[in-house]
Design a protein around this motif. Structure first.
Motif, PDB file in Angstrom:
ATOM      1  N   ALA A   1       0.849  -1.187   0.000  1.00  0.00           N
ATOM      2  CA  ALA A   1       0.000   0.000   0.000  1.00  0.00           C
ATOM      3  C   ALA A   1       0.885   1.238   0.000  1.00  0.00           C
ATOM      4  O   ALA A   1       2.018   1.193   0.483  1.00  0.00           O
ATOM      5  CB  ALA A   1      -0.901   0.005   1.236  1.00  0.00           C
ATOM      6  N   ALA A   2       0.379   2.307  -0.570  1.00  0.00           N
ATOM      7  CA  ALA A   2       1.062   3.607  -0.505  1.00  0.00           C
ATOM      8  C   ALA A   2       0.240   4.462   0.456  1.00  0.00           C
ATOM      9  O   ALA A   2      -0.936   4.726   0.198  1.00  0.00           O
ATOM     10  CB  ALA A   2       1.118   4.239  -1.882  1.00  0.00           C
ATOM     11  N   VAL A   3       0.853   4.824   1.584  1.00  0.00           N
ATOM     12  CA  VAL A   3       0.087   5.529   2.624  1.00  0.00           C
ATOM     13  C   VAL A   3       0.830   6.763   3.118  1.00  0.00           C
ATOM     14  O   VAL A   3       2.060   6.786   3.142  1.00  0.00           O
ATOM     15  CB  VAL A   3      -0.177   4.602   3.845  1.00  0.00           C
ATOM     16  CG1 VAL A   3      -1.083   3.437   3.475  1.00  0.00           C
ATOM     17  CG2 VAL A   3       1.131   4.108   4.452  1.00  0.00           C
ATOM     18  N   PRO A   4       0.087   7.799   3.529  1.00  0.00           N
ATOM     19  CA  PRO A   4       0.740   8.906   4.221  1.00  0.00           C
ATOM     20  C   PRO A   4       1.203   8.425   5.601  1.00  0.00           C
ATOM     21  O   PRO A   4       0.622   7.470   6.137  1.00  0.00           O
ATOM     22  CB  PRO A   4      -0.343   9.964   4.343  1.00  0.00           C
ATOM     23  CG  PRO A   4      -1.636   9.247   4.182  1.00  0.00           C
ATOM     24  CD  PRO A   4      -1.363   7.990   3.412  1.00  0.00           C
ATOM     25  N   ALA A   5       2.216   9.070   6.163  1.00  0.00           N
ATOM     26  CA  ALA A   5       2.764   8.619   7.449  1.00  0.00           C
ATOM     27  C   ALA A   5       1.700   8.617   8.529  1.00  0.00           C
ATOM     28  O   ALA A   5       1.734   7.817   9.445  1.00  0.00           O
ATOM     29  CB  ALA A   5       3.934   9.504   7.859  1.00  0.00           C
ATOM     30  N   ARG A   6       0.718   9.518   8.437  1.00  0.00           N
ATOM     31  CA  ARG A   6      -0.265   9.613   9.511  1.00  0.00           C
ATOM     32  C   ARG A   6      -1.381   8.578   9.404  1.00  0.00           C
ATOM     33  O   ARG A   6      -2.312   8.592  10.205  1.00  0.00           O
ATOM     34  CB  ARG A   6      -0.880  11.012   9.543  1.00  0.00           C
ATOM     35  CG  ARG A   6      -1.727  11.362   8.349  1.00  0.00           C
ATOM     36  CD  ARG A   6      -2.058  12.843   8.396  1.00  0.00           C
ATOM     37  NE  ARG A   6      -2.910  13.250   7.313  1.00  0.00           N
ATOM     38  CZ  ARG A   6      -4.141  13.735   7.488  1.00  0.00           C
ATOM     39  NH1 ARG A   6      -4.640  13.852   8.694  1.00  0.00           N
ATOM     40  NH2 ARG A   6      -4.845  14.114   6.469  1.00  0.00           N
ATOM     41  N   ARG A   7      -1.300   7.651   8.423  1.00  0.00           N
ATOM     42  CA  ARG A   7      -2.350   6.634   8.278  1.00  0.00           C
ATOM     43  C   ARG A   7      -2.290   5.646   9.446  1.00  0.00           C
ATOM     44  O   ARG A   7      -1.262   4.989   9.658  1.00  0.00           O
ATOM     45  CB  ARG A   7      -2.198   5.868   6.969  1.00  0.00           C
ATOM     46  CG  ARG A   7      -3.260   4.781   6.792  1.00  0.00           C
ATOM     47  CD  ARG A   7      -4.591   5.315   6.281  1.00  0.00           C
ATOM     48  NE  ARG A   7      -4.572   5.357   4.821  1.00  0.00           N
ATOM     49  CZ  ARG A   7      -4.807   6.464   4.111  1.00  0.00           C
ATOM     50  NH1 ARG A   7      -5.071   7.593   4.719  1.00  0.00           N
ATOM     51  NH2 ARG A   7      -4.767   6.428   2.804  1.00  0.00           N
ATOM     52  N   LEU A   8      -3.380   5.553  10.195  1.00  0.00           N
ATOM     53  CA  LEU A   8      -3.447   4.576  11.281  1.00  0.00           C
ATOM     54  C   LEU A   8      -3.532   3.178  10.667  1.00  0.00           C
ATOM     55  O   LEU A   8      -4.107   2.994   9.598  1.00  0.00           O
ATOM     56  CB  LEU A   8      -4.677   4.844  12.155  1.00  0.00           C
ATOM     57  CG  LEU A   8      -4.711   6.230  12.817  1.00  0.00           C
ATOM     58  CD1 LEU A   8      -6.078   6.475  13.481  1.00  0.00           C
ATOM     59  CD2 LEU A   8      -3.597   6.362  13.852  1.00  0.00           C
ATOM     60  N   LEU A   9      -2.991   2.200  11.369  1.00  0.00           N
ATOM     61  CA  LEU A   9      -3.060   0.828  10.861  1.00  0.00           C
ATOM     62  C   LEU A   9      -4.513   0.411  10.659  1.00  0.00           C
ATOM     63  O   LEU A   9      -4.846  -0.276   9.688  1.00  0.00           O
ATOM     64  CB  LEU A   9      -2.334  -0.118  11.834  1.00  0.00           C
ATOM     65  CG  LEU A   9      -2.393  -1.603  11.478  1.00  0.00           C
ATOM     66  CD1 LEU A   9      -1.757  -1.884  10.118  1.00  0.00           C
ATOM     67  CD2 LEU A   9      -1.690  -2.438  12.562  1.00  0.00           C
ATOM     68  N   SER A  10      -5.400   0.831  11.582  1.00  0.00           N
ATOM     69  CA  SER A  10      -6.826   0.487  11.445  1.00  0.00           C
ATOM     70  C   SER A  10      -7.373   1.001  10.109  1.00  0.00           C
ATOM     71  O   SER A  10      -8.070   0.278   9.394  1.00  0.00           O
ATOM     72  CB  SER A  10      -7.618   1.091  12.613  1.00  0.00           C
ATOM     73  OG  SER A  10      -7.215   2.425  12.859  1.00  0.00           O
ATOM     74  N   ASP A  11      -7.032   2.239   9.751  1.00  0.00           N
ATOM     75  CA  ASP A  11      -7.531   2.808   8.488  1.00  0.00           C
ATOM     76  C   ASP A  11      -6.850   2.170   7.291  1.00  0.00           C
ATOM     77  O   ASP A  11      -7.462   2.014   6.230  1.00  0.00           O
ATOM     78  CB  ASP A  11      -7.320   4.325   8.478  1.00  0.00           C
ATOM     79  CG  ASP A  11      -8.240   5.029   9.471  1.00  0.00           C
ATOM     80  OD1 ASP A  11      -9.301   4.454   9.790  1.00  0.00           O
ATOM     81  OD2 ASP A  11      -7.884   6.122   9.937  1.00  0.00           O
ATOM     82  N   CYS A  12      -5.580   1.824   7.438  1.00  0.00           N
ATOM     83  CA  CYS A  12      -4.874   1.156   6.344  1.00  0.00           C
ATOM     84  C   CYS A  12      -5.554  -0.173   6.033  1.00  0.00           C
ATOM     85  O   CYS A  12      -5.822  -0.506   4.877  1.00  0.00           O
ATOM     86  CB  CYS A  12      -3.413   0.963   6.727  1.00  0.00           C
ATOM     87  SG  CYS A  12      -2.467   0.007   5.534  1.00  0.00           S
ATOM     88  N   LEU A  13      -5.860  -0.936   7.086  1.00  0.00           N
ATOM     89  CA  LEU A  13      -6.511  -2.236   6.885  1.00  0.00           C
ATOM     90  C   LEU A  13      -7.882  -2.048   6.244  1.00  0.00           C
ATOM     91  O   LEU A  13      -8.239  -2.734   5.284  1.00  0.00           O
ATOM     92  CB  LEU A  13      -6.663  -2.966   8.228  1.00  0.00           C
ATOM     93  CG  LEU A  13      -5.358  -3.449   8.868  1.00  0.00           C
ATOM     94  CD1 LEU A  13      -5.594  -3.854  10.327  1.00  0.00           C
ATOM     95  CD2 LEU A  13      -4.761  -4.612   8.081  1.00  0.00           C
ATOM     96  N   ARG A  14      -8.656  -1.098   6.755  1.00  0.00           N
ATOM     97  CA  ARG A  14     -10.037  -0.936   6.294  1.00  0.00           C
ATOM     98  C   ARG A  14     -10.119  -0.264   4.920  1.00  0.00           C
ATOM     99  O   ARG A  14     -10.817  -0.741   4.039  1.00  0.00           O
ATOM    100  CB  ARG A  14     -10.838  -0.111   7.310  1.00  0.00           C
ATOM    101  CG  ARG A  14     -11.075  -0.833   8.652  1.00  0.00           C
ATOM    102  CD  ARG A  14     -11.778   0.084   9.647  1.00  0.00           C
ATOM    103  NE  ARG A  14     -13.017   0.604   9.069  1.00  0.00           N
ATOM    104  CZ  ARG A  14     -14.171  -0.045   9.100  1.00  0.00           C
ATOM    105  NH1 ARG A  14     -14.257  -1.202   9.707  1.00  0.00           N
ATOM    106  NH2 ARG A  14     -15.241   0.475   8.535  1.00  0.00           N
ATOM    107  N   HIS A  15      -9.384   0.845   4.753  1.00  0.00           N
ATOM    108  CA  HIS A  15      -9.555   1.638   3.539  1.00  0.00           C
ATOM    109  C   HIS A  15      -8.584   1.231   2.428  1.00  0.00           C
ATOM    110  O   HIS A  15      -8.984   1.114   1.281  1.00  0.00           O
ATOM    111  CB  HIS A  15      -9.401   3.126   3.845  1.00  0.00           C
ATOM    112  CG  HIS A  15     -10.345   3.601   4.907  1.00  0.00           C
ATOM    113  ND1 HIS A  15     -11.713   3.569   4.751  1.00  0.00           N
ATOM    114  CD2 HIS A  15     -10.129   4.084   6.150  1.00  0.00           C
ATOM    115  CE1 HIS A  15     -12.293   4.032   5.849  1.00  0.00           C
ATOM    116  NE2 HIS A  15     -11.349   4.331   6.723  1.00  0.00           N
ATOM    117  N   ASP A  16      -7.315   1.063   2.779  1.00  0.00           N
ATOM    118  CA  ASP A  16      -6.336   0.763   1.729  1.00  0.00           C
ATOM    119  C   ASP A  16      -6.412  -0.696   1.312  1.00  0.00           C
ATOM    120  O   ASP A  16      -6.211  -1.022   0.149  1.00  0.00           O
ATOM    121  CB  ASP A  16      -4.921   1.115   2.198  1.00  0.00           C
ATOM    122  CG  ASP A  16      -4.789   2.601   2.508  1.00  0.00           C
ATOM    123  OD1 ASP A  16      -4.934   3.402   1.566  1.00  0.00           O
ATOM    124  OD2 ASP A  16      -4.576   2.957   3.689  1.00  0.00           O
TER     125      ASP A  16
END
Ligand SMILES: Cc1cc2nc3c(=O)[nH]c(=O)nc-3n(C[C@H](O)[C@H](O)[C@H](O)COP(=O)(O)OP(=O)(O)OC[C@H]3O[C@@H](n4cnc5c(N)ncnc54)[C@H](O)[C@@H]3O)c2cc1C
Ligand code: FES
Ligand code: FES
Lengths: 289, 158
Positions: free
Chosen positions: B15-30
């Motif tokens: 995934a390509a994520v901004p540093a402030r992406r919470l793991l919870s949001d990464c799992l759900r959204h990304d």
């Protein structure tokens, strides 16, 4: 809410971490376990421009039991220190206190040194460091200094740590011979921050008479208050010690604040009751030691 | 943006994520894994709990970039390959350990690790183990019962 944006640094060595922190100066913050910092970011109560993430610095995860005490590295998690039998043997107060810090899942991530750096007067570990007269080791590029607990905690969420400094470890001195420790607190629910808490250390001489009795207080002032109650309890065997007078001495000494959970009078009352309980527990442990 | 690689439920994901992406949001959204729930983002409710290299952690108090390269198990990864529910999942179903199910992913992940480390916990150990997870509808009696039942099922099947 979501955290505000920040520049992320992921150093691979202590040197890189110190350089990144020095570069960021007062706009930088260290990210350790994140169990206090990330809630603050999520609530937008903090907005550091730079975060220096020390989670890849395995060299900082060491917990060393030395003859004089326990040195805990900045990346040692609460759970790691709590589970260590070696640590429990060298300084039992650490496990006694860590069991009261948040919940097991939070302790898997939160760090002991992060808790000291956060300097919350409602937290258990700052009181432990204060009671044991331990110290925090702070580093910046080319310089390291040890700060004694009594000088480290300067106010609520405030410490002697300067911008650009990294707390690399903390040292918890071993208990004196024939001594015992205890930690007592009252929280609304198990795992919550304490309404009031007392850490106690009692030492005896060879005739099992008390030579020293001290307590450190949680949630009862802007910093962990250290109170020496040796004179109040008297140079006597624990059975005939004047614990009630020690409890009064502590209740008189502290300056608790009221909040939605407890009034000043209630906190003062708890301080007295907990002081007596913690001192008795510690004395019992000292007799058995 | 940061390119990160996570092994989620045994599958390597990028995934390509901004540093402030919470793991919870990464799992759900990304990554589209919405089994991990988000209640408070303060670390208090426990419903976002996932396993990081096997240990339960709050995904709302973890940045995705921090755990780049690590192994994550979410509630979607607890059942077998063929969809057979894990002993913990079966026990929760059997003992009515859930109603609306909002808190359930966090309980299941927490209890899975708890029973792995302590296959026969006492009542007190169960209460301590789940003390960081809140449920606002089932009530804790049946959840505690479910944990003991899961321990039983695991013992029977081992
Ligand atoms: C639901 C919940 C309940 C909790 N209950 C309790 C409780 O009852 N008692 C308790 O004591 N704590 C409690 N905590 C807090 C928890 O113990 C934290 O883990 C701890 O306070 C901070 O450790 P950390 O490693 O997570 O630090 P972080 O959150 O990463 O950092 C906290 C602060 O310290 C600074 N910092 C961290 N490490 C360093 C370092 N090495 N050098 C310089 N600065 C540093 C950070 O920049 C930040 O300002 C609770 C947390 C949650 C989410
Ligand atoms: S959403 Fe993470 S603990 Fe509530
Ligand atoms: S089942 Fe509804 S919150 Fe727990």
């Amino acid at each position: 809410m979501k955290p505000p944006p920040f520049e992320y640094h992921a150093p691979r060595s202590l040197g890189e971490a110190l350089d990144a922190l020095a570069g960021a100066g007062e706009h930088g913050k260290v990210l350790a376990g994140g169990q206090s910092l990330i809630p603050l970011l999520n609530m937008r109560l903090a907005a550091p421009a730079h975060l220096v993430d020390i989670n890849r610095l395995a060299e900082l995860a060491a917990v060393d039991v030395e003859p004089g005490g326990v040195r805990v590295g900045a990346l040692a998690r609460h759970a790691q220190v709590e589970r260590s039998e070696e640590v429990a043997a060298a300084q039992p107060l650490l496990r006694q206190a860590l069991r009261l810090v948040a919940h097991p899942v939070i302790r898997n991530r939160g760090t002991v040194v992060g808790s000291l750096a956060h300097a919350d007067p409602a937290a258990e570990l700052p009181a432990v460091l204060t009671l044991l007269r331990g110290s925090v080791r702070l580093a910046r590029p080319g310089a390291v200094r040890d700060v004694a607990a009594e000088d480290f905690f300067t106010g609520p969420l405030e410490s002697a740590m300067e911008a650009g400094e990294l707390a690399v470890s903390a040292f918890f001195p071993a208990p004196p011979p024939r001594s015992g420790t205890a930690f007592r607190e009252v929280a609304r629910r198990h795992g919550d921050y304490a309404l009031a808490g007392i850490a106690a250390l009692v030492a005896l001489d060879d005739d099992l008479r008390i030579t020293s009795a001290t307590v450190a207080c949680v949630s009862l002032g802007p910093v962990p208050v250290l109170v020496d109650v040796t004179d109040a309890v008297g140079h006597r065997p624990p059975d005939s010690a004047d614990w009630a007078s020690a409890a009064r001495a502590v209740a008189d000494r502290i300056e608790p604040e009221a909040d939605i959970h407890a009034t000043v009078a209630y906190r003062r009352h708890l301080a007295g009751v907990l002081t007596e309980q913690a001192l008795r527990d510690a004395a019992r442990e000292a007799v058995d030691a | 943006m940061h390119e990160i690689t996570l092994t989620v439920n045994g599958v390597v994901r990028q995934a390509a994520v901004p540093a402030r992406r919470l793991l919870s949001d990464c799992l759900r959204h990304d990554l589209g894994l919405t089994g991990t729930h988000v209640g408070c983002e303060h670390g208090v409710c426990g419903c976002c709990t996932v396993l990081l290299d096997g240990e339960p952690v709050r995904s709302c108090l973890t940045f995705a970039v921090t755990v780049d390269g690590r192994d994550i198990t979410t509630v979607e990864g607890l059942a077998g390959q063929d969809g057979t529910l894990s002993p913990v999942q079966r026990a929760f179903a059997e003992c009515h350990g859930l109603q609306c199910g909002f808190c359930t992913p966090g309980f299941l992940c927490t209890v899975t690790a708890l029973l792995r480390d302590n296959p026969a916990p006492s009542d007190e150990e169960v209460l301590e183990g789940i003390s960081g997870n809140l449920c606002r509808c089932t009530g804790y009696q049946n959840i505690v019962k479910s944990v003991h039942r899961a321990a039983e099922i695991m013992a029977e099947e081992s």
